[in-house]
Write a protein that holds these residues in place. Structure first.
Motif, PDB file in Angstrom:
ATOM      1  N   ASP A 112      -0.433 -18.603 -45.403  1.00 25.81           N
ATOM      2  CA  ASP A 112       0.832 -18.461 -44.651  1.00 25.81           C
ATOM      3  C   ASP A 112       1.966 -17.865 -45.628  1.00 25.81           C
ATOM      4  O   ASP A 112       2.584 -16.707 -45.376  1.00 25.81           O
ATOM      5  N   TYR A 116       3.372 -13.858 -45.791  1.00 26.59           N
ATOM      6  CA  TYR A 116       4.808 -13.676 -45.582  1.00 26.59           C
ATOM      7  C   TYR A 116       5.163 -12.726 -46.834  1.00 26.59           C
ATOM      8  O   TYR A 116       6.058 -11.718 -46.579  1.00 26.59           O
ATOM      9  N   LYS A 134       4.559 -10.109 -37.974  1.00 23.84           N
ATOM     10  CA  LYS A 134       3.342 -10.001 -38.875  1.00 23.84           C
ATOM     11  C   LYS A 134       2.740  -8.636 -38.764  1.00 23.84           C
ATOM     12  O   LYS A 134       3.038  -7.657 -37.920  1.00 23.84           O
ATOM     13  N   THR A 180      -4.506 -17.932 -38.406  1.00 20.66           N
ATOM     14  CA  THR A 180      -3.739 -16.785 -37.875  1.00 20.66           C
ATOM     15  C   THR A 180      -3.819 -16.812 -36.461  1.00 20.66           C
ATOM     16  O   THR A 180      -2.783 -16.611 -35.833  1.00 20.66           O
ATOM     17  N   ASP A 183      -1.583 -19.193 -35.152  1.00 27.27           N
ATOM     18  CA  ASP A 183      -0.340 -19.046 -35.092  1.00 27.27           C
ATOM     19  C   ASP A 183       0.003 -18.213 -33.943  1.00 27.27           C
ATOM     20  O   ASP A 183       1.027 -18.428 -33.023  1.00 27.27           O
ATOM     21  N   SER A 214      -1.626 -23.566 -36.468  1.00 25.53           N
ATOM     22  CA  SER A 214      -2.841 -23.009 -37.584  1.00 25.53           C
ATOM     23  C   SER A 214      -3.965 -23.967 -37.661  1.00 25.53           C
ATOM     24  O   SER A 214      -5.012 -23.572 -37.615  1.00 25.53           O
TER      25      SER A 214
END
Length: 234
Positions: A112, A116, A134, A180, A183, A214
């Motif tokens: 994560d 980012y 994303k 992912t 999420d 996640s």
């Protein structure tokens, strides 16, 4: 955009408290570990019930089977992994190791964070309409760096050297990919419910589902992998 120092301080403080609680639950003993994930389970169930009421106001009976698959089973699998597969093995002696739960959780945190950072620096190609922020660059960069860092830690930390590095590589890759997806799944659920955060557990960070989305999708896949390729731990 100017930095909002009050918001930054709030987010930083709550992140520190969250990390401290997680680490305490993971490292004190088996009972703190089990208690930690039972609390997560209850909190996630409460939030999920609230979201389902918003999505299906007249069909709340959908809640139980969805909650069982999405929340209860994955968190029981996490407890099973930490207690050396004694949860689903009646009569087995309770043994606890924080190693694999930490690998899963740290893989998700690293993925994560790196996604980012990489996305902020070089991200240009949108990854999904569900989560517009994303990017493919950030997602790929996060996964690659996650696998690299976890593999390195598995090779150099003495307690981790009980397992071949290849297992850390695979587990980290699973967590990056399925984390992912987890999420994105939670983002879709929140969009259907028309809410920004699943709850208010952590000011500036959201609720239980926001923090563990996640984990809920990655853990079952890791559990299956361990059952198949590490039968000595089963």
């Amino acid at each position: 955009m100017a930095l909002d120092t009050n918001t930054f301080k709030t987010r930083t403080l709550t992140a520190i408290v969250f990390a401290a609680v997680m680490l305490a639950g993971l490292f004190i003993n088996a009972y703190s570990f089990i208690a930690l994930f039972l609390v997560v389970m209850v909190g996630a169930l409460v939030e999920f019930a609230s979201l389902i009421k918003k999505i299906f106001p007249y069909r709340f009976s959908y809640y139980f089977p969805l909650a069982l698959v999405y929340i209860v089973l994955p968190l029981l699998m996490m407890i099973d992994i930490g207690t050396q597969h004694s949860l689903f093995n009646p009569g087995a002696t309770l043994q606890y190791s924080a190693l694999l739960p930490c690998v899963i959780i740290f893989s998700i945190w690293i993925n994560d964070t790196m996604a980012y950072i990489v996305g902020s620096l070089i991200g240009k190609t949108p990854f999904s309409k569900i989560s517009p922020k994303k990017t493919w660059e950030g997602t790929a960069g996060g996964a690659i760096l996650c696998v690299a860092v976890i593999a390195l830690l598995g090779a150099v930390i003495p307690v981790a050297q009980s397992l071949p590095v290849i297992h850390y590589v695979v587990i980290a890759a699973i967590c990056a990919v399925f984390g992912t997806l987890g999420d994105l799944l939670e983002s879709k659920i929140k969009r259907l419910a028309n809410v920004k955060d699943s709850g208010k557990l952590m000011p500036g960070h959201g609720g239980f589902l926001d923090r563990f989305d996640s984990l809920l999708v990655a853990t079952p896949v890791v559990w299956i992998y361990l059952k198949i390729f590490l039968p000595a731990m089963a």
